[in-house]
Design a protein around this motif. Structure first.
Motif, PDB file in Angstrom:
ATOM      1  N   PRO A  41      51.965  46.204  24.486  1.00 45.05           N
ATOM      2  CA  PRO A  41      51.729  45.414  25.708  1.00 45.05           C
ATOM      3  C   PRO A  41      52.203  46.085  26.982  1.00 45.05           C
ATOM      4  O   PRO A  41      51.656  45.815  28.066  1.00 45.05           O
ATOM      5  CB  PRO A  41      52.490  44.112  25.438  1.00 45.05           C
ATOM      6  N   GLU A  42      53.207  46.982  26.888  1.00 48.34           N
ATOM      7  CA  GLU A  42      53.733  47.620  28.098  1.00 48.34           C
ATOM      8  C   GLU A  42      52.735  48.542  28.775  1.00 48.34           C
ATOM      9  O   GLU A  42      52.946  48.946  29.931  1.00 48.34           O
ATOM     10  CB  GLU A  42      55.007  48.411  27.766  1.00 48.34           C
ATOM     11  N   LEU A  43      51.625  48.880  28.080  1.00 44.11           N
ATOM     12  CA  LEU A  43      50.602  49.718  28.719  1.00 44.11           C
ATOM     13  C   LEU A  43      49.913  48.993  29.868  1.00 44.11           C
ATOM     14  O   LEU A  43      49.248  49.620  30.690  1.00 44.11           O
ATOM     15  CB  LEU A  43      49.563  50.167  27.695  1.00 44.11           C
ATOM     16  N   THR A  44      50.034  47.676  29.906  1.00 44.22           N
ATOM     17  CA  THR A  44      49.572  46.904  31.063  1.00 44.22           C
ATOM     18  C   THR A  44      50.799  46.194  31.615  1.00 44.22           C
ATOM     19  O   THR A  44      51.226  45.160  31.098  1.00 44.22           O
ATOM     20  CB  THR A  44      48.503  45.874  30.669  1.00 44.22           C
ATOM     21  N   SER A  45      51.396  46.766  32.649  1.00 41.95           N
ATOM     22  CA  SER A  45      52.644  46.229  33.188  1.00 41.95           C
ATOM     23  C   SER A  45      52.523  45.945  34.673  1.00 41.95           C
ATOM     24  O   SER A  45      51.850  46.672  35.411  1.00 41.95           O
ATOM     25  CB  SER A  45      53.802  47.210  32.958  1.00 41.95           C
ATOM     26  N   LEU A  46      53.201  44.879  35.095  1.00 42.04           N
ATOM     27  CA  LEU A  46      53.270  44.512  36.509  1.00 42.04           C
ATOM     28  C   LEU A  46      54.746  44.454  36.880  1.00 42.04           C
ATOM     29  O   LEU A  46      55.492  43.608  36.389  1.00 42.04           O
ATOM     30  CB  LEU A  46      52.589  43.165  36.741  1.00 42.04           C
ATOM     31  N   LEU A 166      38.868  44.497  41.698  1.00 45.14           N
ATOM     32  CA  LEU A 166      37.806  45.144  40.915  1.00 45.14           C
ATOM     33  C   LEU A 166      38.396  46.068  39.848  1.00 45.14           C
ATOM     34  O   LEU A 166      37.888  46.135  38.722  1.00 45.14           O
ATOM     35  CB  LEU A 166      36.883  45.941  41.851  1.00 45.14           C
ATOM     36  N   LEU A 167      39.466  46.775  40.198  1.00 41.14           N
ATOM     37  CA  LEU A 167      40.127  47.638  39.218  1.00 41.14           C
ATOM     38  C   LEU A 167      40.620  46.811  38.035  1.00 41.14           C
ATOM     39  O   LEU A 167      40.375  47.163  36.872  1.00 41.14           O
ATOM     40  CB  LEU A 167      41.311  48.362  39.867  1.00 41.14           C
ATOM     41  N   ALA A 168      41.314  45.704  38.329  1.00 42.15           N
ATOM     42  CA  ALA A 168      41.876  44.878  37.259  1.00 42.15           C
ATOM     43  C   ALA A 168      40.772  44.299  36.380  1.00 42.15           C
ATOM     44  O   ALA A 168      40.893  44.270  35.144  1.00 42.15           O
ATOM     45  CB  ALA A 168      42.718  43.762  37.863  1.00 42.15           C
ATOM     46  N   ALA A 169      39.670  43.863  36.989  1.00 46.99           N
ATOM     47  CA  ALA A 169      38.568  43.281  36.224  1.00 46.99           C
ATOM     48  C   ALA A 169      37.920  44.321  35.309  1.00 46.99           C
ATOM     49  O   ALA A 169      37.618  44.045  34.132  1.00 46.99           O
ATOM     50  CB  ALA A 169      37.533  42.689  37.176  1.00 46.99           C
ATOM     51  N   ASN A 170      37.702  45.526  35.825  1.00 48.02           N
ATOM     52  CA  ASN A 170      37.107  46.591  35.016  1.00 48.02           C
ATOM     53  C   ASN A 170      38.065  47.085  33.941  1.00 48.02           C
ATOM     54  O   ASN A 170      37.651  47.395  32.817  1.00 48.02           O
ATOM     55  CB  ASN A 170      36.667  47.758  35.909  1.00 48.02           C
ATOM     56  N   THR A 192      52.812  40.348  44.198  1.00 43.76           N
ATOM     57  CA  THR A 192      52.454  40.299  42.785  1.00 43.76           C
ATOM     58  C   THR A 192      52.173  38.867  42.348  1.00 43.76           C
ATOM     59  O   THR A 192      51.282  38.623  41.533  1.00 43.76           O
ATOM     60  CB  THR A 192      53.574  40.905  41.912  1.00 43.76           C
ATOM     61  N   SER A 193      52.914  37.910  42.917  1.00 45.65           N
ATOM     62  CA  SER A 193      52.656  36.497  42.595  1.00 45.65           C
ATOM     63  C   SER A 193      51.264  36.084  43.060  1.00 45.65           C
ATOM     64  O   SER A 193      50.543  35.382  42.339  1.00 45.65           O
ATOM     65  CB  SER A 193      53.706  35.598  43.263  1.00 45.65           C
ATOM     66  N   ALA A 194      50.883  36.519  44.256  1.00 48.32           N
ATOM     67  CA  ALA A 194      49.552  36.189  44.778  1.00 48.32           C
ATOM     68  C   ALA A 194      48.461  36.795  43.905  1.00 48.32           C
ATOM     69  O   ALA A 194      47.425  36.167  43.662  1.00 48.32           O
ATOM     70  CB  ALA A 194      49.419  36.680  46.218  1.00 48.32           C
ATOM     71  N   LEU A 195      48.695  38.019  43.420  1.00 51.07           N
ATOM     72  CA  LEU A 195      47.716  38.667  42.550  1.00 51.07           C
ATOM     73  C   LEU A 195      47.524  37.864  41.264  1.00 51.07           C
ATOM     74  O   LEU A 195      46.402  37.674  40.789  1.00 51.07           O
ATOM     75  CB  LEU A 195      48.166  40.091  42.223  1.00 51.07           C
ATOM     76  N   LEU A 196      48.612  37.372  40.707  1.00 54.25           N
ATOM     77  CA  LEU A 196      48.536  36.613  39.465  1.00 54.25           C
ATOM     78  C   LEU A 196      47.827  35.268  39.641  1.00 54.25           C
ATOM     79  O   LEU A 196      47.347  34.687  38.668  1.00 54.25           O
ATOM     80  CB  LEU A 196      49.948  36.380  38.901  1.00 54.25           C
ATOM     81  N   GLN A 197      47.765  34.787  40.868  1.00 57.21           N
ATOM     82  CA  GLN A 197      47.087  33.510  41.125  1.00 57.21           C
ATOM     83  C   GLN A 197      45.577  33.667  41.248  1.00 57.21           C
ATOM     84  O   GLN A 197      44.852  32.669  41.233  1.00 57.21           O
ATOM     85  CB  GLN A 197      47.635  32.879  42.415  1.00 57.21           C
ATOM     86  N   ASP A 198      45.088  34.893  41.364  1.00 58.91           N
ATOM     87  CA  ASP A 198      43.653  35.126  41.507  1.00 58.91           C
ATOM     88  C   ASP A 198      42.967  34.872  40.163  1.00 58.91           C
ATOM     89  O   ASP A 198      43.234  35.548  39.171  1.00 58.91           O
ATOM     90  CB  ASP A 198      43.387  36.566  41.970  1.00 58.91           C
ATOM     91  N   GLU A 199      42.075  33.899  40.134  1.00 58.30           N
ATOM     92  CA  GLU A 199      41.439  33.490  38.879  1.00 58.30           C
ATOM     93  C   GLU A 199      40.573  34.591  38.264  1.00 58.30           C
ATOM     94  O   GLU A 199      40.386  34.640  37.051  1.00 58.30           O
ATOM     95  CB  GLU A 199      40.588  32.238  39.097  1.00 58.30           C
ATOM     96  N   SER A 200      40.056  35.486  39.088  1.00 57.15           N
ATOM     97  CA  SER A 200      39.164  36.527  38.559  1.00 57.15           C
ATOM     98  C   SER A 200      39.911  37.553  37.710  1.00 57.15           C
ATOM     99  O   SER A 200      39.294  38.290  36.935  1.00 57.15           O
ATOM    100  CB  SER A 200      38.429  37.232  39.706  1.00 57.15           C
ATOM    101  N   SER A 202      42.850  36.591  35.903  1.00 56.28           N
ATOM    102  CA  SER A 202      43.879  35.747  35.287  1.00 56.28           C
ATOM    103  C   SER A 202      44.496  36.388  34.046  1.00 56.28           C
ATOM    104  O   SER A 202      45.610  36.043  33.654  1.00 56.28           O
ATOM    105  CB  SER A 202      43.292  34.373  34.930  1.00 56.28           C
ATOM    106  N   PHE A 203      43.785  37.347  33.421  1.00 55.91           N
ATOM    107  CA  PHE A 203      44.326  38.005  32.229  1.00 55.91           C
ATOM    108  C   PHE A 203      45.628  38.736  32.539  1.00 55.91           C
ATOM    109  O   PHE A 203      46.456  38.980  31.645  1.00 55.91           O
ATOM    110  CB  PHE A 203      43.302  38.977  31.629  1.00 55.91           C
ATOM    111  N   LEU A 204      45.849  39.097  33.839  1.00 58.55           N
ATOM    112  CA  LEU A 204      47.068  39.799  34.210  1.00 58.55           C
ATOM    113  C   LEU A 204      48.314  38.939  34.004  1.00 58.55           C
ATOM    114  O   LEU A 204      49.425  39.458  33.934  1.00 58.55           O
ATOM    115  CB  LEU A 204      47.001  40.260  35.672  1.00 58.55           C
ATOM    116  N   ARG A 205      48.121  37.621  33.910  1.00 62.12           N
ATOM    117  CA  ARG A 205      49.270  36.755  33.657  1.00 62.12           C
ATOM    118  C   ARG A 205      49.863  37.028  32.281  1.00 62.12           C
ATOM    119  O   ARG A 205      51.005  36.657  32.010  1.00 62.12           O
ATOM    120  CB  ARG A 205      48.851  35.278  33.784  1.00 62.12           C
TER     121      ARG A 205
END
Length: 369
Positions: A41-46, A166-170, A192-200, A202-205
């Motif tokens: 999981p650490e390969l996708t970190s915020l 777009l980067l996160a979605a791709n 970072t909190s604002a980014l996590l609130q973006d529904e497009s 949401s997987f970043l949560r």
């Protein structure tokens, strides 16, 4: 002529310190994810944290570890043109890696008339056609043939930057396809909190989340002592304790105090009381000008009013007392408490009160208008 002891401390932006205090577990988790044959999981970190907590240095260290482990690394900042920058950085790193592995770097040399010119041809990664995802997919295919993939690090994340969304979605699609790819992002907590609130996105949560706060005094002591000893010098316990007290668990201040104390007299093996006093005084002045004053300038008038309401106590303040002094309800001021916690201006005590993250904020706040 006396020997000059080179300064081992790194208070400049984004440099990797000799010893990164208090981040051993985070570094260990990231290293395991880069070494592992299976996806961790650490390969996708915020990574989030206030100014001066070491976000950029941690990104730089992660990139260094990834490159030494065969990853193709693209280090970028969340600004317009982010996607193109990732593509260019990835292609450049991939070209070098593939050339090293395949021995295909130099493909031809042509000498002009009378030796007047030399034309050199190199292998290069095909620029490709199509949109960003199509071109990245082609690069991912090529890298997969060599058993590697891209590790993308993004600093200063902002949800308002459309390329970041777009980067996160791709990236999510690349992960679903089983690609070898990693994404490590860092930014201030409110961004970072604002980014996590973006529904497009949401997987970043569900991404691995790291919050960089203050460092315990025993970790500060260990890092400070080891860095000084490795640099060839010595420091007494009393001087070391004065430095720890001035640092207050703040990673940037650790490097700044160490740097200034060392530089007070870099030709002497033993660090003196005078060196310690002079170095701490200079570091405190620089902390005021480089971190505290800019932080206060960026806060809203109500944020600053909240902080000034805390000045009446020598220690921590109860939220109800702050609300009373501001003439507001506790629920109203609680949103400002949250904002100031995210900015790193205050910290919450175990009993639920708030205190200044750095005691020197008190003096700066009194002079700020």
């Amino acid at each position: 002529m006396a020997e000059l002891f080179e300064n081992p401390f790194t208070p400049s932006f984004g440099e990797i310190p000799a010893i990164m205090a208090g981040r051993q577990q985070v570094i260990s988790d990231l290293r395991k994810s880069l070494d592992s044959a299976t996806r961790r999981p650490e390969l996708t970190s915020l990574i989030s944290g206030a100014h001066g907590t070491g976000k950029t240095a941690l990104l730089a260290l992660t990139a260094q570890m990834a490159a030494s482990n065969g990853w193709v690394v693209a280090n970028v900042t969340a600004v317009p043109g982010l996607l193109n920058d990732i593509l260019e950085r990835s292609r450049s790193a991939a070209r070098e890696l593939i050339a090293q592995r395949d021995g295909r770097k130099l493909t031809g040399v042509g000498v002009g008339v009378a030796g007047a010119s030399v034309n050199v041809t190199w292998d290069r990664i095909d620029q490709g056609e199509g949109n960003w995802r199509t071109q990245m997919t082609e690069l991912l295919d090529l890298l997969a043939e060599h058993g590697t993939g891209p590790l993308i690090t993004v600093d200063e994340v902002r949800a308002s930057e459309q390329d970041l969304i777009l980067l996160a979605a791709n990236y999510q699609q690349f992960v679903r396809e089983g690609r070898k790819v990693g994404l490590i992002m860092a930014g201030l907590p409110h961004y970072t909190s604002a980014l996590l609130q973006d529904e497009s996105v949401s997987f970043l949560r569900r991404a691995h989340q790291v919050h960089l706060g203050s460092v315990p005094d025993y970790e500060v002591e260990s890092a400070l002592r080891k860095t000084i000893i490795q640099g060839g010098r010595t420091i007494r316990e009393g001087q070391l304790n004065r430095c720890i007290e001035a640092i207050e668990g703040f990673p940037y201040m650790l490097q700044l105090v160490g740097y200034r104390v060392w530089d007070a007299d870099p030709f002497e093996e033993k660090i003196s009381d005078e060196d310690t006093t002079r170095g701490i005084d200079i570091a405190k002045a620089e902390l005021r000008d480089q971190i505290l004053l800019p932080m206060l300038s960026d806060l809203s008038p109500t944020d600053r009013e909240f902080l000034k309401a805390m000045l009446e106590e020598e220690g921590a303040s109860a939220l109800s007392d702050i609300a009373q002094r501001m003439g507001k309800t506790s629920s109203y001021v609680s949103q400002y408490k949250r904002r100031l916690l995210e900015e790193g201006a205050v910290r919450q005590t175990p009993d639920g009160k708030v205190a200044f993250a750095l005691s020197s904020m008190r003096a700066v706040l009194r002079e700020f208008s």
